[in-house]
Design a protein around this motif. Structure first.
Motif, PDB file in Angstrom:
ATOM      1  N   GLU A   1     -13.149  24.180 -42.159  1.00  0.00           N
ATOM      2  CA  GLU A   1     -12.561  22.513 -41.914  1.00  0.00           C
ATOM      3  C   GLU A   1     -14.401  21.848 -42.341  1.00  0.00           C
ATOM      4  OE1 GLU A   1     -10.738  21.687 -37.412  1.00  0.00           O
ATOM      5  OE2 GLU A   1      -9.895  23.085 -38.207  1.00  0.00           O
ATOM      6  N   THR A   2     -15.211  22.633 -42.815  1.00  0.00           N
ATOM      7  CA  THR A   2     -16.554  22.316 -42.727  1.00  0.00           C
ATOM      8  C   THR A   2     -17.112  22.744 -44.234  1.00  0.00           C
ATOM      9  OG1 THR A   2     -18.283  23.385 -41.046  1.00  0.00           O
ATOM     10  CG2 THR A   2     -17.295  21.608 -39.995  1.00  0.00           C
ATOM     11  N   PHE A   3     -17.907  22.615 -45.013  1.00  0.00           N
ATOM     12  CA  PHE A   3     -18.944  22.931 -45.913  1.00  0.00           C
ATOM     13  C   PHE A   3     -19.393  24.164 -45.633  1.00  0.00           C
ATOM     14  CE2 PHE A   3     -18.789  18.927 -48.225  1.00  0.00           C
ATOM     15  CZ  PHE A   3     -17.760  19.185 -48.757  1.00  0.00           C
ATOM     16  N   GLU A   4     -20.240  24.424 -44.094  1.00  0.00           N
ATOM     17  CA  GLU A   4     -20.658  25.522 -43.371  1.00  0.00           C
ATOM     18  C   GLU A   4     -19.672  26.758 -43.297  1.00  0.00           C
ATOM     19  OE1 GLU A   4     -23.896  28.537 -42.554  1.00  0.00           O
ATOM     20  OE2 GLU A   4     -23.939  26.091 -43.365  1.00  0.00           O
ATOM     21  N   ASP A   5     -18.006  26.091 -43.139  1.00  0.00           N
ATOM     22  CA  ASP A   5     -17.097  27.245 -43.028  1.00  0.00           C
ATOM     23  C   ASP A   5     -16.469  27.378 -44.589  1.00  0.00           C
ATOM     24  OD1 ASP A   5     -16.926  26.610 -39.795  1.00  0.00           O
ATOM     25  OD2 ASP A   5     -15.074  25.267 -39.802  1.00  0.00           O
ATOM     26  N   LEU A   6     -17.240  27.100 -45.042  1.00  0.00           N
ATOM     27  CA  LEU A   6     -16.548  26.810 -46.673  1.00  0.00           C
ATOM     28  C   LEU A   6     -17.789  28.458 -47.385  1.00  0.00           C
ATOM     29  CD1 LEU A   6     -14.254  27.352 -48.616  1.00  0.00           C
ATOM     30  CD2 LEU A   6     -15.932  25.293 -49.471  1.00  0.00           C
ATOM     31  N   PHE A   7     -19.039  27.777 -46.855  1.00  0.00           N
ATOM     32  CA  PHE A   7     -20.272  28.971 -47.116  1.00  0.00           C
ATOM     33  C   PHE A   7     -20.263  29.879 -46.419  1.00  0.00           C
ATOM     34  CE2 PHE A   7     -24.558  30.180 -46.971  1.00  0.00           C
ATOM     35  CZ  PHE A   7     -24.678  29.989 -48.373  1.00  0.00           C
TER      36      PHE A   7
ATOM     37  N   PHE B   1     -11.894  17.389 -48.709  1.00  0.00           N
ATOM     38  CA  PHE B   1     -10.766  16.653 -49.936  1.00  0.00           C
ATOM     39  C   PHE B   1     -11.116  17.289 -51.489  1.00  0.00           C
ATOM     40  CE2 PHE B   1     -12.048  13.517 -47.246  1.00  0.00           C
ATOM     41  CZ  PHE B   1     -12.932  12.787 -48.398  1.00  0.00           C
ATOM     42  N   SER B   2     -12.775  16.605 -51.580  1.00  0.00           N
ATOM     43  CA  SER B   2     -13.445  17.069 -52.492  1.00  0.00           C
ATOM     44  C   SER B   2     -13.539  18.476 -52.933  1.00  0.00           C
ATOM     45  CB  SER B   2     -14.873  16.289 -52.501  1.00  0.00           C
ATOM     46  OG  SER B   2     -15.592  16.515 -53.967  1.00  0.00           O
ATOM     47  N   VAL B   3     -12.624  18.292 -54.895  1.00  0.00           N
ATOM     48  CA  VAL B   3     -12.272  20.131 -54.746  1.00  0.00           C
ATOM     49  C   VAL B   3     -14.077  19.851 -55.879  1.00  0.00           C
ATOM     50  CG1 VAL B   3     -11.478  20.849 -56.916  1.00  0.00           C
ATOM     51  CG2 VAL B   3     -10.324  19.890 -55.952  1.00  0.00           C
ATOM     52  N   SER B   4     -14.761  18.660 -56.725  1.00  0.00           N
ATOM     53  CA  SER B   4     -15.799  19.788 -56.960  1.00  0.00           C
ATOM     54  C   SER B   4     -17.499  19.809 -56.276  1.00  0.00           C
ATOM     55  CB  SER B   4     -16.278  18.436 -57.723  1.00  0.00           C
ATOM     56  OG  SER B   4     -16.784  16.655 -57.028  1.00  0.00           O
ATOM     57  N   ASP B   5     -17.399  19.096 -54.519  1.00  0.00           N
ATOM     58  CA  ASP B   5     -18.255  20.250 -53.815  1.00  0.00           C
ATOM     59  C   ASP B   5     -17.378  21.070 -53.113  1.00  0.00           C
ATOM     60  OD1 ASP B   5     -19.071  17.498 -53.474  1.00  0.00           O
ATOM     61  OD2 ASP B   5     -18.591  16.594 -51.780  1.00  0.00           O
ATOM     62  N   CYS B   6     -16.933  20.917 -53.086  1.00  0.00           N
ATOM     63  CA  CYS B   6     -16.125  22.437 -52.743  1.00  0.00           C
ATOM     64  C   CYS B   6     -15.981  24.009 -53.711  1.00  0.00           C
ATOM     65  CB  CYS B   6     -14.760  22.546 -52.324  1.00  0.00           C
ATOM     66  SG  CYS B   6     -13.913  21.634 -50.874  1.00  0.00           S
ATOM     67  N   GLN B   7     -16.294  23.434 -55.144  1.00  0.00           N
ATOM     68  CA  GLN B   7     -16.953  23.928 -56.399  1.00  0.00           C
ATOM     69  C   GLN B   7     -17.980  24.436 -56.013  1.00  0.00           C
ATOM     70  OE1 GLN B   7     -14.014  22.300 -59.216  1.00  0.00           O
ATOM     71  NE2 GLN B   7     -14.469  22.949 -60.322  1.00  0.00           N
ATOM     72  N   ALA B   8     -18.919  23.682 -55.843  1.00  0.00           N
ATOM     73  CA  ALA B   8     -20.625  24.022 -56.003  1.00  0.00           C
ATOM     74  C   ALA B   8     -21.037  24.558 -54.555  1.00  0.00           C
ATOM     75  CB  ALA B   8     -20.947  21.945 -55.474  1.00  0.00           C
ATOM     76  N   ILE B   9     -20.104  24.296 -53.239  1.00  0.00           N
ATOM     77  CA  ILE B   9     -21.059  25.110 -51.990  1.00  0.00           C
ATOM     78  C   ILE B   9     -20.133  27.171 -52.279  1.00  0.00           C
ATOM     79  CG2 ILE B   9     -19.806  25.917 -49.886  1.00  0.00           C
ATOM     80  CD1 ILE B   9     -21.667  23.057 -50.000  1.00  0.00           C
ATOM     81  N   VAL B  10     -19.463  26.759 -53.112  1.00  0.00           N
ATOM     82  CA  VAL B  10     -19.030  28.501 -53.398  1.00  0.00           C
ATOM     83  C   VAL B  10     -19.816  29.046 -54.621  1.00  0.00           C
ATOM     84  CG1 VAL B  10     -16.446  30.032 -54.259  1.00  0.00           C
ATOM     85  CG2 VAL B  10     -15.960  27.889 -52.871  1.00  0.00           C
ATOM     86  N   LYS B  11     -20.038  27.922 -55.676  1.00  0.00           N
ATOM     87  CA  LYS B  11     -20.557  28.532 -56.390  1.00  0.00           C
ATOM     88  C   LYS B  11     -22.049  29.037 -55.830  1.00  0.00           C
ATOM     89  CE  LYS B  11     -23.020  29.607 -60.756  1.00  0.00           C
ATOM     90  NZ  LYS B  11     -22.224  28.750 -62.067  1.00  0.00           N
ATOM     91  N   LYS B  12     -22.626  28.182 -54.972  1.00  0.00           N
ATOM     92  CA  LYS B  12     -23.978  27.953 -54.040  1.00  0.00           C
ATOM     93  C   LYS B  12     -23.993  29.931 -53.259  1.00  0.00           C
ATOM     94  CE  LYS B  12     -27.588  25.765 -50.944  1.00  0.00           C
ATOM     95  NZ  LYS B  12     -27.293  25.158 -50.024  1.00  0.00           N
ATOM     96  N   ALA B  13     -22.647  30.076 -52.665  1.00  0.00           N
ATOM     97  CA  ALA B  13     -23.146  31.334 -51.313  1.00  0.00           C
ATOM     98  C   ALA B  13     -22.350  32.533 -52.277  1.00  0.00           C
ATOM     99  CB  ALA B  13     -21.079  31.230 -50.478  1.00  0.00           C
TER     100      ALA B  13
ATOM    101  N   ILE C   1     -13.794  32.744 -60.505  1.00  0.00           N
ATOM    102  CA  ILE C   1     -13.079  32.154 -59.120  1.00  0.00           C
ATOM    103  C   ILE C   1     -12.750  31.396 -58.337  1.00  0.00           C
ATOM    104  CG2 ILE C   1     -14.602  32.587 -57.216  1.00  0.00           C
ATOM    105  CD1 ILE C   1     -17.207  33.788 -58.726  1.00  0.00           C
ATOM    106  N   GLU C   2     -11.663  31.590 -58.321  1.00  0.00           N
ATOM    107  CA  GLU C   2     -10.565  30.296 -57.375  1.00  0.00           C
ATOM    108  C   GLU C   2     -11.112  29.996 -55.750  1.00  0.00           C
ATOM    109  OE1 GLU C   2      -6.994  28.956 -58.908  1.00  0.00           O
ATOM    110  OE2 GLU C   2      -6.390  29.264 -56.839  1.00  0.00           O
ATOM    111  N   VAL C   3     -11.563  28.620 -56.074  1.00  0.00           N
ATOM    112  CA  VAL C   3     -11.591  28.913 -54.101  1.00  0.00           C
ATOM    113  C   VAL C   3      -9.425  27.044 -53.955  1.00  0.00           C
ATOM    114  CG1 VAL C   3     -13.217  25.967 -54.644  1.00  0.00           C
ATOM    115  CG2 VAL C   3     -12.385  27.151 -52.078  1.00  0.00           C
ATOM    116  N   ALA C   4      -9.069  28.189 -52.798  1.00  0.00           N
ATOM    117  CA  ALA C   4      -7.700  27.253 -52.650  1.00  0.00           C
ATOM    118  C   ALA C   4      -7.659  26.281 -51.839  1.00  0.00           C
ATOM    119  CB  ALA C   4      -6.888  27.725 -53.114  1.00  0.00           C
ATOM    120  N   LEU C   5      -8.022  25.913 -50.939  1.00  0.00           N
ATOM    121  CA  LEU C   5      -7.265  25.238 -49.731  1.00  0.00           C
ATOM    122  C   LEU C   5      -6.180  24.503 -49.817  1.00  0.00           C
ATOM    123  CD1 LEU C   5     -10.926  23.498 -50.334  1.00  0.00           C
ATOM    124  CD2 LEU C   5     -10.397  25.177 -48.104  1.00  0.00           C
TER     125      LEU C   5
END
Length: 382
Positions: free
Chosen positions: A67-73, A103-115, A138-142
């Motif tokens: 639910e948060t970028f930290e969760d995703l990371f 909902f921002s796919v580009s932000d989610c992609q950046a967070i996943v790449k960082k992790a 690598i695919e991140v699907a929410l």
């Protein structure tokens, strides 16, 4: 063993499931747009090589609430990426989000790449990666705040068989064409005609099915270059697929009124290696005829996008009804998005099925002709 996810277009999941059954799989779960099963390296290669109606084959790495970028990371960081990715891996992150707080796919992609990079740093003890090695997509699907992190083993979509470099104005995906042929239950001992053959996709897919040529035989896959999957496995699967091609001889016919698109069709047919099986000619649908009985028509006629075109298409559908009815022992399988097709065609389909041609909702109208009489040896075998 991996959690393998096979994605499909909506409406053909059961066709892909039937393919899996034929390939010897029994323990799988069918859901909307995907099928999941447990498998190993050999299964990854086999599924990519043989599946005609699937879009892609993924290895699922983790699934968790985000639910948060930290969760995703943190959920991504918990994956042991160095088990899969070498130090020089080209790390390409793609994403999608549906009904999720993130909902921002580009932000989610950046967070996943960082992790992913952080996980790699811990293993390889470096802050810099050249990324000049094999590609790992690598695919991140929410979906409803549930994040799924997967590795795409296919690379380019499985509909890319390698024979089609050009297509007509409204190309039919190879995977959907194959699904139409499989749903028709056509066999090489029956005549098959596509009176709107365009760039030849339906006929080529039928030829590949008739000859038992694996759809992935003449293409490559991202996972072929991965360090943790032995190259011998891919070579063995490919050699096995080559050995399974049969020596059946049959003739598939196509016609179209567009001479330019038929030139493309002939190039595709040659590239697919089925030029001794598939024959196309410039001919309007009205001149469709055959002396053979119990044949099969599989086609994707024009839909008509603008008002003038729609009127023309409706006339065409009426004419189709008249022309097809003369082949009274034949079966017809017609894909269109026109809701009044049956009324225009003049006959109610025995069955119709929702299928998506790209993002366009269509219906496969299925008309079943009589079964051919059994030959003497078949009666004796009964």
């Amino acid at each position: 063993m991996y959690d393998i996810v096979i994605t499909t277009a909506f409406g053909i999941e059961s066709v892909t499931a039937s393919e899996l059954k034929t390939l010897g799989y029994s323990d799988y779960k069918v859901e909307n747009g995907k099928i999941t099963l447990k498998g190993n390296d050999e299964d990854v290669a086999k599924l990519n090589m043989y599946l005609r109606t699937a879009d892609r084959v993924y290895i699922k790495l983790n699934e968790f609430r985000a639910e948060t970028f930290e969760d995703l990371f943190q959920g991504t960081l918990s994956i042991n990426f160095p088990d899969f990715l070498p130090k020089n891996a080209k790390m390409h992150v793609i994403g999608k989000s549906v009904k999720s707080k993130l909902f921002s796919v580009s932000d989610c992609q950046a967070i996943v790449k960082k992790a992913v990079v952080e996980a790699m740093k811990r293993k390889y003890k470096t802050d810099w990666f050249s990324e000049d090695g094999p590609t790992y997509k690598i695919e991140v699907a929410l979906l409803k705040d549930i994040a799924t992190i997967s590795l795409d083993t296919s690379g380019i979509g499985l509909h890319k068989r390698g024979y089609r470099t050009m297509a007509g104005e409204a190309p039919l995906k190879e995977t959907l064409a194959a699904a139409m042929v499989l749903l028709s239950k056509w066999t090489p001992d029956r005549q098959l005609i596509d009176p709107f053959c365009g760039s030849g996709t339906i006929l080529i897919e039928a030829a590949l099915i008739g000859k038992n040529i694996a759809p992935g035989l003449n293409r490559s896959f991202d996972a072929e270059n991965w360090a943790h999957i032995d190259k011998k496995i891919w070579n063995q699967i490919r050699e096995k697929a080559k050995s399974e091609v049969n020596d059946l001889e049959f003739k598939l016919l196509g016609q179209d009124i567009d001479g330019k698109v038929l030139k493309v069709a002939r190039e595709n047919i040659k590239r697919a290696g089925v030029e001794n099986l598939v024959f196309v000619q410039k001919l309007p649908m009205e001149e469709l005829s055959s002396k053979k009985k119990y044949g099969c028509i599989i086609c994707n006629p024009p839909y008509g996008e603008r008002i003038g075109e729609i009127r023309q298409v409706e006339k065409l559908y009426k004419r189709m009804g008249e022309v097809f009815s003369k082949l009274d022992t034949w079966s017809y399988f017609i894909l269109t998005n026109h809701l009044d097709f049956e009324k225009l065609f003049g006959k109610k389909a025995d069955k119709n099925r929702k299928l998506y041609n790209g993002k366009l909702l269509c219906y496969l109208y299925q008309y079943f002709g009589p079964l051919p009489p059994k030959k003497k040896h078949e009666v004796q075998n009964d």
